[in-house]
Design an enzyme around this catalytic site. Sequence first.
Site, PDB file in Angstrom:
ATOM      1  CG  ASP A   5     107.558 -62.967  61.078  1.00  0.00           C
ATOM      2  OD1 ASP A   5     106.887 -63.812  61.711  1.00  0.00           O
ATOM      3  OD2 ASP A   5     106.717 -62.655  60.060  1.00  0.00           O
ATOM      4  CG  ASP A  48     104.073 -67.217  61.174  1.00  0.00           C
ATOM      5  OD1 ASP A  48     102.970 -67.216  61.596  1.00  0.00           O
ATOM      6  OD2 ASP A  48     104.894 -66.751  60.693  1.00  0.00           O
TER       7      ASP A  48
END
Length: 175
Positions: free
Chosen positions: A124, A140
């Site tokens: 991330d 995401d």
Amino acid sequence: MKEHSILRKGLIGLIISALLIFIDQLAKNLAVAHLKGQEPIVLWKGVFELRYLENRGAAFGILQDQRMFFLILTSLVLILIIYVYLKKLPNEHRFLWLNIIAVLFFAGAIGNFIDRFMQDYVVDFFYFCLIDFPIFNVADIYVTVAAFLLILLGFFYYKEEDFERIFPSKKKESV
């Protein structure tokens, strides 16, 4: 003719998914190369930055270190998405958005699945520090956009009879 249509639809979905997955994986590889072990890159002070994180959980970091659970769950979800996309969603203009949503869900799920399978965590790197939003990635975004569109279109575009065409309910017999 129907098999040809399903094959064509599947091929189009696969090509678009592959492109989206490539973008996700490229972004994650760039994050590893330029952010891992480095200070965050501030793009807008106090609002948005690029910050490396190895997420071993799900959304918002829940269920940390449950790799096998996520791999199994994601596999089941992917099978469901493929089934709905190929067998349930009509290949008509009215249902184009639902087909797009299915492809976005698929690409997002595969993007994070690859990370979990290959390295036991998801990379991330997007961080909205203004609201201290959990750090996220491109896959995401695909899933979030798909979910948002599904909710929005479910309320304002598609009607009950549209969903009835996709998932017919069994008619209750009169007593």
